[in-house]
Design a protein around this motif. Structure first.
Motif, mmCIF file in Angstrom:
data_model
loop_
_atom_site.group_PDB
_atom_site.id
_atom_site.type_symbol
_atom_site.label_atom_id
_atom_site.label_comp_id
_atom_site.label_asym_id
_atom_site.label_seq_id
_atom_site.Cartn_x
_atom_site.Cartn_y
_atom_site.Cartn_z
ATOM 1 N N THR A 298 0.987 -1.331 0.273
ATOM 2 C CA THR A 298 0.044 -0.198 0.193
ATOM 3 C C THR A 298 0.870 1.566 -0.547
ATOM 4 O OG1 THR A 298 -1.674 -1.147 0.711
ATOM 5 C CG2 THR A 298 -1.755 1.167 1.421
ATOM 6 N N ILE A 299 1.797 1.015 0.699
ATOM 7 C CA ILE A 299 2.463 2.140 1.024
ATOM 8 C C ILE A 299 3.498 3.106 -0.021
ATOM 9 C CG2 ILE A 299 4.710 1.683 2.141
ATOM 10 C CD1 ILE A 299 2.257 4.965 3.336
ATOM 11 N N ALA A 300 4.523 2.033 -0.424
ATOM 12 C CA ALA A 300 6.012 2.216 -1.519
ATOM 13 C C ALA A 300 5.612 2.930 -2.876
ATOM 14 C CB ALA A 300 5.619 0.174 -1.591
ATOM 15 N N PRO A 301 4.200 2.682 -2.778
ATOM 16 C CA PRO A 301 3.919 2.954 -4.338
ATOM 17 C C PRO A 301 3.140 5.015 -3.811
ATOM 18 C CG PRO A 301 2.161 2.021 -4.071
ATOM 19 C CD PRO A 301 3.121 1.564 -3.175
ATOM 20 N N LEU A 302 3.314 4.740 -2.759
ATOM 21 C CA LEU A 302 2.500 6.355 -2.507
ATOM 22 C C LEU A 302 3.368 6.989 -2.200
ATOM 23 C CD1 LEU A 302 -0.479 5.640 -0.322
ATOM 24 C CD2 LEU A 302 -0.755 6.366 -3.087
ATOM 25 N N ILE A 303 4.615 6.615 -1.822
ATOM 26 C CA ILE A 303 6.216 7.095 -0.881
ATOM 27 C C ILE A 303 6.996 7.238 -1.817
ATOM 28 C CG2 ILE A 303 8.471 6.939 -0.269
ATOM 29 C CD1 ILE A 303 6.835 5.483 2.112
ATOM 30 N N ARG A 304 6.585 6.290 -3.333
ATOM 31 C CA ARG A 304 7.514 6.794 -4.249
ATOM 32 C C ARG A 304 7.271 7.904 -5.346
ATOM 33 N NH1 ARG A 304 7.577 0.692 -5.809
ATOM 34 N NH2 ARG A 304 5.533 1.438 -7.009
ATOM 35 N N LYS A 305 5.933 8.595 -4.756
ATOM 36 C CA LYS A 305 5.406 9.615 -5.927
ATOM 37 C C LYS A 305 5.596 10.908 -5.070
ATOM 38 C CE LYS A 305 0.643 9.281 -5.253
ATOM 39 N NZ LYS A 305 -0.650 9.351 -6.071
ATOM 40 N N ALA A 306 6.198 11.082 -3.703
ATOM 41 C CA ALA A 306 6.056 12.470 -2.400
ATOM 42 C C ALA A 306 7.361 12.416 -2.826
ATOM 43 C CB ALA A 306 5.683 11.481 -1.508
ATOM 44 N N ASP A 307 7.436 13.801 -2.575
ATOM 45 C CA ASP A 307 8.674 15.137 -2.094
ATOM 46 C C ASP A 307 8.208 14.846 -1.129
ATOM 47 O OD1 ASP A 307 8.739 15.606 -5.358
ATOM 48 O OD2 ASP A 307 7.362 17.239 -4.759
ATOM 49 N N VAL A 308 7.495 15.649 -0.343
ATOM 50 C CA VAL A 308 7.268 15.242 1.473
ATOM 51 C C VAL A 308 6.424 14.698 1.738
ATOM 52 C CG1 VAL A 308 7.087 16.658 2.774
ATOM 53 C CG2 VAL A 308 7.926 18.147 0.813
ATOM 54 N N ILE A 309 6.957 13.742 2.933
ATOM 55 C CA ILE A 309 6.270 12.705 3.804
ATOM 56 C C ILE A 309 6.218 13.620 5.182
ATOM 57 C CG2 ILE A 309 6.365 10.474 4.165
ATOM 58 C CD1 ILE A 309 8.055 9.808 2.217
ATOM 59 N N ILE A 310 4.198 13.176 5.139
ATOM 60 C CA ILE A 310 4.751 13.757 7.238
ATOM 61 C C ILE A 310 3.890 12.428 8.085
ATOM 62 C CG2 ILE A 310 2.771 15.264 8.130
ATOM 63 C CD1 ILE A 310 3.489 17.114 6.489
ATOM 64 N N PRO A 311 4.556 11.752 8.509
ATOM 65 C CA PRO A 311 3.698 10.394 8.346
ATOM 66 C C PRO A 311 3.079 11.012 10.007
ATOM 67 C CG PRO A 311 6.579 10.755 9.176
ATOM 68 C CD PRO A 311 5.742 11.278 9.226
ATOM 69 N N LEU A 312 1.349 10.753 10.197
ATOM 70 C CA LEU A 312 0.947 11.353 11.364
ATOM 71 C C LEU A 312 0.911 9.626 11.879
ATOM 72 C CD1 LEU A 312 -1.227 14.361 9.993
ATOM 73 C CD2 LEU A 312 1.267 14.654 11.201
ATOM 74 N N ALA A 313 -0.023 8.853 10.954
ATOM 75 C CA ALA A 313 -0.357 7.637 11.625
ATOM 76 C C ALA A 313 -0.358 7.073 12.690
ATOM 77 C CB ALA A 313 -0.107 6.382 10.177
ATOM 78 N N ALA A 314 -0.729 7.135 13.313
ATOM 79 C CA ALA A 314 -0.174 6.549 15.655
ATOM 80 C C ALA A 314 -1.235 6.257 15.757
ATOM 81 C CB ALA A 314 0.631 7.523 15.735
#
Length: 312
Positions: free
Chosen positions: A63-79
């Motif tokens: 799920t997360i790998a293809p979304l990370i590939r196209k991101a310039d900035v990542i803000i990981p709020l999931a917790a």
């Protein structure tokens, strides 16, 4: 300059305030969230052409790998946020608060930027004066804080990362949390007119949810100067005890009283005063006071009441 920004857990308490702000600034925002609380907190941005939403879990690589590939900035709020939730489901907490971040760090390139919320609850009780800077020894007490400390160490090994050690957050948000201390005490003041305090002298630092959105915006705009660093993020004038917090609420809620219990201990043993000088030196200054937030919450609680299992 606009970026492609990935926000995990973007439908939560912080994300549902931050995401609309990022969209209004012209960024393209993708949210991935498992919607475990059945929240509909991003309904108001679905019209936006730069908004995408994925129902999925940040712990799942496919799920997360293809979304990370196209991101310039990542803000990981999931917790799993807060000691009670983490204690109730420690496996879910560890896999979300730690393992999902480790997975993300394995997948990102050295050029991608990460701005991550950690927590000043990692300080536990501070030094002999309960005073904490970013250089203070970390003494995490809860499972939540322990996992956040571990993942922050991994995060700072990434050359393009900023860690924001957030104070206890307060204020209204589309995905509301009444369990946070200021929000909780104000709710009790409005609806019950009373609070019982254990260890009322314990101090903590606070920050408005809109100022959290502002610090992420500040980090994006000043990334080159701030990367590789850890910053406390809180209201410097809101290092207050539980008693002082209740006295502040009393100024706004007629008939509210609090009782200081002589016996008993608070299960949450955090007690510290936090310095926010480092983030303030970068040009960031919170805009929303504790009084403002309490007044805002009073309005919100006129509309909002936890009555799922009640008759009134």
């Amino acid at each position: 300059m606009s970026f492609n920004i990935l926000v995990t857990g973007g439908a939560g308490y912080l994300g549902s305030t931050l995401v609309p702000d990022l969209l209004s600034l012209g960024h393209k925002v993708t949210v991935v969230d498992n919607f475990m609380f059945q929240q509909s907190s991003l309904n108001h941005v679905c019209h936006h052409e730069n908004f995408e939403v994925v129902r999925g879990d940040a712990r799942v690589k496919d799920t997360i790998a293809p979304l990370i590939r196209k991101a310039d900035v990542i803000i990981p709020l999931a917790a799993y946020v807060g000691a009670p939730l983490c204690a109730r489901d420690p496996i879910g907490a560890e896999t979300t608060n730690h393992d999902a971040i480790s997975l993300m760090l394995d997948l990102v390139s050295k050029d991608q930027r990460i701005l991550m919320p950690t927590t000043n609850s990692a300080y536990g009780s501070g030094d002999e004066n309960n005073y904490c800077t970013e250089e203070s020894e970390l003494r995490p007490i809860s499972k939540y804080a322990i996992d956040k400390v571990a993942v922050e160490q991994e995060l700072m090994a990434h050359e393009n990362a900023i860690s924001f050690r957030l104070a206890t957050v307060f204020g209204m948000s589309p995905r509301m949390r009444i369990d946070l201390l200021v929000n909780d005490f104000t709710y009790r003041a409005v609806h019950d007119k009373a609070v019982v305090l254990f260890e009322s002298h314990f101090k903590r630092n606070y920050i408005h949810v809109r100022d959290i959105s502002r610090v992420f915006q500040h980090g994006i705009n000043n990334f080159e100067e701030m990367r590789g660093e850890i910053f406390n993020v809180g209201l410097s004038e809101a290092n207050v005890s539980k008693k002082e917090l209740c006295q502040t609420i009393q100024r706004h809620v007629d008939g509210f009283n609090f009782i200081e219990a002589e016996l008993g201990k608070d299960p949450d043993q955090r007690n510290y005063i936090v310095s926010n000088e480092k983030i303030e030196a970068t040009g960031y200054k919170p805009q929303f006071s504790l009084d403002f937030g309490i007044q805002e919450l009073i309005k919100g609680y006129t509309m909002l009441r936890n009555s799922k299992y009640g008759n009134v």
